[in-house]
Design an enzyme around this catalytic site. Structure first.
Site, mmCIF file in Angstrom:
data_model
loop_
_atom_site.group_PDB
_atom_site.id
_atom_site.type_symbol
_atom_site.label_atom_id
_atom_site.label_comp_id
_atom_site.label_asym_id
_atom_site.label_seq_id
_atom_site.Cartn_x
_atom_site.Cartn_y
_atom_site.Cartn_z
ATOM 1 N N GLU A 5 0.868 -1.189 0.000
ATOM 2 C CA GLU A 5 0.000 0.000 0.000
ATOM 3 C C GLU A 5 0.903 1.237 0.000
ATOM 4 O OE1 GLU A 5 -1.831 0.582 3.839
ATOM 5 O OE2 GLU A 5 -3.442 1.810 3.033
ATOM 6 N N LYS A 8 -9.601 1.639 -1.900
ATOM 7 C CA LYS A 8 -9.775 1.148 -0.517
ATOM 8 C C LYS A 8 -11.157 1.500 0.047
ATOM 9 C CE LYS A 8 -7.111 1.183 3.831
ATOM 10 N NZ LYS A 8 -6.024 1.868 4.566
ATOM 11 N N CYS A 32 -4.854 -3.278 3.154
ATOM 12 C CA CYS A 32 -4.503 -3.071 4.557
ATOM 13 C C CYS A 32 -5.675 -3.226 5.544
ATOM 14 C CB CYS A 32 -3.822 -1.709 4.701
ATOM 15 S SG CYS A 32 -2.948 -1.491 6.262
HETATM 16 O O1 LIG Z 1 -1.141 6.881 4.850
HETATM 17 C C1 LIG Z 1 -0.825 6.428 3.736
HETATM 18 O O2 LIG Z 1 -0.342 7.123 2.835
HETATM 19 C C2 LIG Z 1 -1.018 4.973 3.500
HETATM 20 N N1 LIG Z 1 -2.081 4.407 4.263
HETATM 21 C C3 LIG Z 1 -1.923 3.756 5.419
HETATM 22 O O3 LIG Z 1 -0.831 3.601 5.928
HETATM 23 C C4 LIG Z 1 -3.178 3.203 6.075
HETATM 24 C C5 LIG Z 1 -4.023 4.325 6.551
HETATM 25 S S1 LIG Z 1 -3.286 5.380 7.748
HETATM 26 N N2 LIG Z 1 -2.836 2.261 7.121
HETATM 27 C C6 LIG Z 1 -3.630 1.268 7.515
HETATM 28 O O4 LIG Z 1 -4.719 1.037 6.972
HETATM 29 C C7 LIG Z 1 -3.102 0.434 8.683
HETATM 30 C C8 LIG Z 1 -4.100 -0.541 9.263
HETATM 31 C C9 LIG Z 1 -3.570 -1.190 10.488
HETATM 32 O O5 LIG Z 1 -2.435 -1.012 10.864
HETATM 33 C C10 LIG Z 1 -4.466 -2.063 11.287
HETATM 34 O O6 LIG Z 1 -5.572 -2.409 10.828
HETATM 35 O O7 LIG Z 1 -4.055 -2.423 12.401
#
Ligand SMILES: O=C(O)CNC(=O)[C@H](CS)NC(=O)CCC(=O)C(=O)O
Length: 283
Positions: free
Chosen positions: A41, A110, A152
Site C-alpha cells: 500500500e 480502498k 490493509c
Molecule cells: O497513509 C498512507 O499514505 C497509507 N495508508 C496507510 O498507511 C493506512 C491508513 S493510515 N494504514 C492502515 O490502513 C493500517 C491498518 C492497520 O495497521 C491495522 O488495521 O491495524
C-alpha cells in the site's frame, strides 16, 4: 507452477527514492522467475507532513510512469498501492494492476479507512485526507489465478474476501502499511491467516517496513507474507530492521508457488456450505 513475488519496502516522502526501491524489486522478482510482483500500500509515498502535497495523477506521477516502464521492460505484471487525486483536497488510496505491457488494467479503491485512536498507540484519521471507495470490483484473471484486491485495514472485514471467493477468486491481496503496534499484538498474522482459511484462498500481503520519516512519526510492521489456502505461511519477510539487518532501504522479496489446483482441492475437501436460510447471504 507459477511463482508470486511479494516485495517489502520503506516508502518515504520522496517519490524517486520509493521508485528506485520498487524498481530494484522488479529486477529481483524477474530474476527469481516470478509471474507477478506484489508491492505494498502507498508504495509511491508515505507522507507525514500535511503541508507537503505529493498526490499526482498516474499520468503525472514519475513513480507510476517509472513502474509502467519497468513492467514493460521486464515483461512482469506489478500490483502496487498508490495515491490518486480525488475531489477537494483528498486523495484515493488505490491498488493498480500493471500488465506485462506496462498498461494499467485493473484498479481497486480502498473501502475501509483507518480512523483509530489507540491509547498509547497510533492515532490516525485516514478519512481526513482520503476518499473511500464505493465498489467491490470483480476479481480479475492473471497468470497466477483470479485476484480479488483489498488494502490493509480492509483485512479486518471478512465480507469482501468471502464475496471475492464466492465470485471465483483464488488469491486475495492485502498490500499494507500495517502499524507496528497492531502488528506486534499479533493482528497481522492472525487476520491474514484467518482470511486465507475462511476464503480457502491464497493471501498475498506486501508490507511497508520501518520508519517512514526522520522523526519516526510513522513506522510499519513489515512481515510481508504469502499464506496458502490451508492457512500455512509459505513466504515471510522480516520486521523492522532485525538482527539480520532486514528491513533496510534496499527492499527485498520473497516468493511462493501459487497452485490454483490446491485451492480447488481444499474447497472440495472442506465445503463451506452457508446457512443462508438462517442468516443473510453476502452477495
Ligand atoms: O497513509 C498512507 O499514505 C497509507 N495508508 C496507510 O498507511 C493506512 C491508513 S493510515 N494504514 C492502515 O490502513 C493500517 C491498518 C492497520 O495497521 C491495522 O488495521 O491495524
Amino acid at each position: 507452477m507459477p511463482l508470486a513475488a511479494v516485495g517489502q519496502i520503506r516508502s518515504t516522502a520522496s517519490l524517486t527514492h520509493n521508485l528506485h526501491q520498487c524498481q530494484s524489486l522488479v529486477k529481483k522478482a524477474s530474476e527469481a522467475g516470478a509471474s507477478a510482483l506484489f508491492l505494498p500500500e502507498a508504495s509511491d509515498y508515505i507522507n507525514t507532513n500535511p503541508s507537503l502535497k505529493l498526490c499526482k495523477s498516474v499520468e503525472d506521477s514519475e513513480f507510476v510512469q517509472g513502474l509502467l516502464s519497468s513492467a514493460k521492460q521486464y515483461k512482469l505484471p506489478i500490483h502496487v498501492g498508490i495515491h490518486e487525486p480525488a475531489s477537494g483536497d483528498k486523495s484515493k488510496n488505490t491498488l493498480i494492476w500493471i500488465n506485462e505491457e506496462g498498461h494499467i488494467t485493473n484498479r481497486y479503491q480502498k473501502l475501509h479507512l483507518f480512523d483509530v485512536d489507540i491509547k498509547d498507540g497510533p492515532s490516525l484519521r485516514e478519512s481526513k485526507s482520503v476518499e473511500r471507495g464505493s465498489e467491490l470490483p470483480q476479481p480479475f484473471d492473471t497468470a497466477l489465478g483470479k485476484i480479488g484486491p483489498q488494502i490493509c485495514f480492509d483485512m479486518r472485514f471478512p465480507e469482501p474476501g468471502l464475496a471475492y471467493a464466492q465470485r471465483g477468486a483464488h488469491i486475495i491481496t492485502y498490500p499494507s502499511a500495517f502499524t507496528t503496534a497492531t502488528g506486534k499484538a499479533g493482528h497481522w498474522h492472525m487476520l491474514l491467516r484467518a482470511r486465507a482459511i475462511e476464503t480457502q484462498s491464497y493471501v498475498i500481503a506486501a508490507a511497508q517496513v520501518g520508519k517512514h520519516d526522520e522523526e519516526g512519526k510513522r513506522h510499519s510492521y513489515g512481515h510481508s507474507m504469502i499464506v496458502d489456502p490451508w492457512g500455512k505461511v509459505v513466504a515471510e519477510l522480516g520486521g523492522e530492521v532485525d538482527e539480520k539487518g532486514r528491513g533496510s532501504d534496499e527492499g527485498e522479496i520473497a516468493v511462493a508457488e501459487i497452485d490454483v489446483e490446491y485451492v480447488e482441492k481444499i474447497r472440495r475437501e472442506i465445503p463451506l456450505a452457508r446457512r443462508t436460510d438462517v442468516y443473510a447471504a453476502l452477495d
